[in-house]
Design a protein around this motif. Structure first.
Motif, PDB file in Angstrom:
ATOM      1  N   ILE A   1      -8.233  -5.118   1.074  1.00 30.60           N
ATOM      2  CA  ILE A   1      -8.877  -6.067   0.535  1.00 30.60           C
ATOM      3  C   ILE A   1      -9.232  -5.508  -1.063  1.00 30.60           C
ATOM      4  O   ILE A   1      -9.120  -6.191  -1.749  1.00 30.60           O
ATOM      5  N   ARG A   2      -9.911  -4.537  -0.996  1.00 29.94           N
ATOM      6  CA  ARG A   2     -10.021  -3.592  -2.400  1.00 29.94           C
ATOM      7  C   ARG A   2      -8.992  -3.628  -3.169  1.00 29.94           C
ATOM      8  O   ARG A   2      -9.001  -3.875  -4.339  1.00 29.94           O
ATOM      9  N   ASP A   3      -7.880  -3.321  -2.738  1.00 27.95           N
ATOM     10  CA  ASP A   3      -6.477  -3.312  -3.382  1.00 27.95           C
ATOM     11  C   ASP A   3      -6.150  -4.519  -3.993  1.00 27.95           C
ATOM     12  O   ASP A   3      -5.538  -4.623  -5.152  1.00 27.95           O
ATOM     13  N   ALA A   4      -6.509  -5.496  -3.125  1.00 26.82           N
ATOM     14  CA  ALA A   4      -6.257  -6.987  -3.824  1.00 26.82           C
ATOM     15  C   ALA A   4      -7.191  -7.456  -4.844  1.00 26.82           C
ATOM     16  O   ALA A   4      -6.980  -8.397  -5.440  1.00 26.82           O
ATOM     17  N   GLY A   5      -8.142  -6.689  -4.976  1.00 28.46           N
ATOM     18  CA  GLY A   5      -9.174  -7.008  -6.206  1.00 28.46           C
ATOM     19  C   GLY A   5     -10.421  -7.506  -5.557  1.00 28.46           C
ATOM     20  O   GLY A   5     -11.145  -8.150  -6.526  1.00 28.46           O
ATOM     21  N   TYR A   6     -10.880  -7.435  -4.534  1.00 27.26           N
ATOM     22  CA  TYR A   6     -12.232  -7.955  -3.915  1.00 27.26           C
ATOM     23  C   TYR A   6     -12.745  -6.897  -3.159  1.00 27.26           C
ATOM     24  O   TYR A   6     -12.208  -5.833  -2.785  1.00 27.26           O
ATOM     25  N   THR A   7     -14.249  -7.208  -2.967  1.00 28.10           N
ATOM     26  CA  THR A   7     -15.000  -6.378  -2.366  1.00 28.10           C
ATOM     27  C   THR A   7     -15.513  -6.702  -1.005  1.00 28.10           C
ATOM     28  O   THR A   7     -16.151  -7.625  -0.820  1.00 28.10           O
ATOM     29  N   PRO A   8     -15.057  -6.030   0.225  1.00 27.70           N
ATOM     30  CA  PRO A   8     -15.374  -6.255   1.570  1.00 27.70           C
ATOM     31  C   PRO A   8     -17.086  -5.910   1.840  1.00 27.70           C
ATOM     32  O   PRO A   8     -17.291  -4.797   1.131  1.00 27.70           O
ATOM     33  N   ILE A   9     -17.887  -6.673   2.303  1.00 26.30           N
ATOM     34  CA  ILE A   9     -19.414  -6.205   2.755  1.00 26.30           C
ATOM     35  C   ILE A   9     -19.328  -5.710   3.906  1.00 26.30           C
ATOM     36  O   ILE A   9     -19.394  -6.412   4.981  1.00 26.30           O
ATOM     37  N   GLU A  10     -19.223  -4.184   3.983  1.00 26.39           N
ATOM     38  CA  GLU A  10     -19.097  -3.536   5.256  1.00 26.39           C
ATOM     39  C   GLU A  10     -20.469  -3.758   6.213  1.00 26.39           C
ATOM     40  O   GLU A  10     -20.278  -3.655   7.277  1.00 26.39           O
ATOM     41  N   ASN A  11     -21.480  -3.749   5.287  1.00 19.23           N
ATOM     42  CA  ASN A  11     -22.729  -3.891   6.299  1.00 19.23           C
ATOM     43  C   ASN A  11     -23.165  -5.407   5.983  1.00 19.23           C
ATOM     44  O   ASN A  11     -23.599  -5.797   4.817  1.00 19.23           O
ATOM     45  N   LYS A  12     -23.434  -6.087   7.175  1.00 22.72           N
ATOM     46  CA  LYS A  12     -24.167  -7.518   6.929  1.00 22.72           C
ATOM     47  C   LYS A  12     -25.341  -7.595   6.148  1.00 22.72           C
ATOM     48  O   LYS A  12     -25.704  -8.376   5.549  1.00 22.72           O
ATOM     49  N   GLU A  13     -26.049  -6.447   6.344  1.00 22.05           N
ATOM     50  CA  GLU A  13     -27.548  -6.454   5.884  1.00 22.05           C
ATOM     51  C   GLU A  13     -27.357  -6.356   4.379  1.00 22.05           C
ATOM     52  O   GLU A  13     -28.413  -6.618   3.574  1.00 22.05           O
ATOM     53  N   GLU A  14     -26.086  -5.972   3.777  1.00 22.98           N
ATOM     54  CA  GLU A  14     -26.118  -5.678   2.438  1.00 22.98           C
ATOM     55  C   GLU A  14     -26.004  -7.136   1.588  1.00 22.98           C
ATOM     56  O   GLU A  14     -25.947  -7.268   0.529  1.00 22.98           O
ATOM     57  N   PHE A  15     -25.597  -8.103   2.439  1.00 15.63           N
ATOM     58  CA  PHE A  15     -24.862  -9.652   1.987  1.00 15.63           C
ATOM     59  C   PHE A  15     -26.433 -10.218   1.925  1.00 15.63           C
ATOM     60  O   PHE A  15     -26.944 -10.500   3.038  1.00 15.63           O
TER      61      PHE A  15
END
Length: 504
Positions: free
Chosen positions: A276-290
């Motif tokens: 996903i990062r390679d496609a140019g987007y940012t995954p939110i790995e920790n739900k609390e971060e979102f």
């Protein structure tokens, strides 16, 4: 009667003086009627064989998914000689019938169902007496049994499912093993104190198939930031589908979420994040971060920033173009271009890198054309003379940013509405496992499971009523406050409330 009871193959022996007849049930695979006649004749009586109804038998049939499957199984059973009263239930995954074991054997019945493309499991059980000293131990072992779901790969026919069932049944501590060829799943009832997951997986591989534990380990749902349009969601889906080990993927642009099933033996969550990062987007790995408010606040701040710097450019376009004026416009437009407008360049780069186009490509082309031409005319001694369009590039960025701000607000409201809707769902379900009621998390209910819903409880999942009648409150779906009466064969929706009556 005493003579007949001397044969271990016979049970429930009854002799009628008035009817001059004897009836019994045979429990062996094949009944030897000559032996029965011989025993009666030795007792001093003549025998005339009468045609009976045969033995009643019930089988679990795995792999049925629709009414066509039901008809197929029924036709296969009815094609066997002297098999009558065939009934096949899709809801209970079961077939019941009468047959004559002297003509048709259990092996022939099982083979007929397997040739139709399904697997079988007899519901008949034989009780073996257990000494009192062993009963408590048996009870303890049964109480600690676990049921595991495994995903099986490499099966090509119903016989593959049968091979796995037989192989797994030989492992110590395994009470039952059932393979569903249609869904490629193995349901294993075993004692974890005698058997571990590693041994189970190795056994399946020894049989020539692939397997992995079906649990949350192979499922993931997480947020992704950086999507600007529906095409971004398609780009992520395309990227993940081309990742080895990823089986299914769904990207929801409105909620900025990704749901995926993957094979833990081939890939892992970190690899998916990297794609996903390679496609140019940012995954939110920790739900609390979102946080839902973050995108709205971020877009609002960028709108204010770009508007403050772009606003002076409009009146400047109507003033005399002095070198100082042009350099001031160049400075303001450059700041907006490479701060508020940088997100469009980043999105366009990743889109083109993945051989696709999106809205970022279009915006980047427009603002670059206006800005680049204006830079050239600002330095005529290097390039050429002409009008400037700094206001065009800066205001275009501001307007698009404002549109994204409105979009973020709408998505935030939609996300909150979905969140409140999901909170209405039941957390627990009463699941029937081998005839016993067991309370489990609603998320663990699978297709084909049977759940019990009592009056006043929420229906945990969407399904079809197999037994009972109830009044269902569907106001959370339809808005209608009057409960709807429903019976066998009718659909029910998860999170609706059962007002009266117990249903399965």
């Amino acid at each position: 009667k005493k003579a007949l009871k001397s044969l271990p193959e016979l049970e429930n022996v009854e002799v009628s003086l008035e009817k001059e007849a004897a009836s019994f049930d045979w429990v062996g695979e094949i009944l030897n009627m000559e032996k029965v006649k011989e025993v009666i004749e030795e007792a001093g009586y003549a025998v005339i064989e009468a045609e009976g109804k045969g033995r009643q038998k019930e089988l679990k049939v795995h792999g049925m998914t629709c009414e066509h499957c039901v008809r197929r199984v029924k036709k296969a059973l009815e094609s066997l000689p002297e098999v009558t009263d065939v009934e096949v239930s899709l809801g209970e995954s079961q077939a019941s019938f009468r047959y004559n074991p002297t003509i048709t054997t259990d092996a022939q019945i099982k083979e007929a169902i397997q040739e139709a493309g399904y697997t079988t499991e007899s519901t008949e059980s034989t009780e073996v007496p257990v000494p009192d000293t062993q009963k408590s131990e048996s009870t303890v072992q049964q109480s600690v049994n676990e049921i595991k779901q495994l995903k099986i790969t490499g099966m090509t026919c119903a016989n593959c499912a049968l091979t796995i069932e037989k192989g797994m049944a030989k492992l110590p501590g395994v009470k039952s093993a059932t393979v569903n060829f249609a869904s490629e799943k193995l349901s294993l009832d075993y004692n974890p104190s005698l058997l571990d997951e590693k041994t189970i997986l190795e056994k399946v591989k020894d049989l020539g198939y692939g397997a992995y534990m079906e649990s949350n380990e192979g499922k993931a749902q997480f947020k992704v930031s950086g999507m600007t349009c529906a095409n971004c969601a398609l780009t992520i889906e395309k990227k993940l589908r081309n990742t080895p080990g990823v089986q299914t993927v769904a990207v929801n642009f409105a909620t900025e979420s990704v749901t995926t099933d993957y094979d833990p033996a081939v890939t892992n969550l970190e690899t998916i994040y990297e794609q996903i990062r390679d496609a140019g987007y940012t995954p939110i790995e920790n739900k609390e971060e979102f946080h839902e408010d973050n995108p709205v606040k971020s877009q609002r701040n960028w709108v204010i920033f770009s508007a403050v710097l772009s606003a002076p450019l409009m009146p400047m376009m109507f003033m005399p173009m002095t070198p100082g004026m042009m350099y001031t416009m160049f400075f303001l437009a450059t700041v907006v271009q490479f701060t508020a407008g940088w997100t469009f360049y980043r999105g366009a780069y990743h889109a083109l890198k993945n051989r696709s186009t999106n809205m970022d490509v279009l915006v980047a082309m427009g603002i670059t054309a206006a800005y680049a031409y204006s830079v050239m005319t600002t330095f005529p001694h290097i390039f050429f003379e002409g009008p400037t369009f700094f206001d065009t590039s800066a205001l275009l960025i501001t307007f698009v940013r404002f549109g994204k701000y409105l979009e973020a607000k709408a998505k935030g409201r939609a996300g909150q509405a979905l969140k409140r809707l999901l909170e209405l769902q039941a957390d627990r379900a009463r699941l029937f496992i081998e005839g016993e009621e067991k309370e489990v998390p609603a998320s663990s209910v699978r297709i084909g499971d049977v759940v019990l819903v009592k009056p006043g409880e929420k229906i945990p999942v969407d399904g079809v009523i197999l037994e009972g009648q109830a009044s269902i409150d569907e106001s959370m779906i339809t808005g209608e406050s009057i409960p709807v009466d429903k019976g066998v064969g009718e659909n029910v929706v998860g999170a609706t409330i059962n007002r009266s009556g117990s249903i399965k």
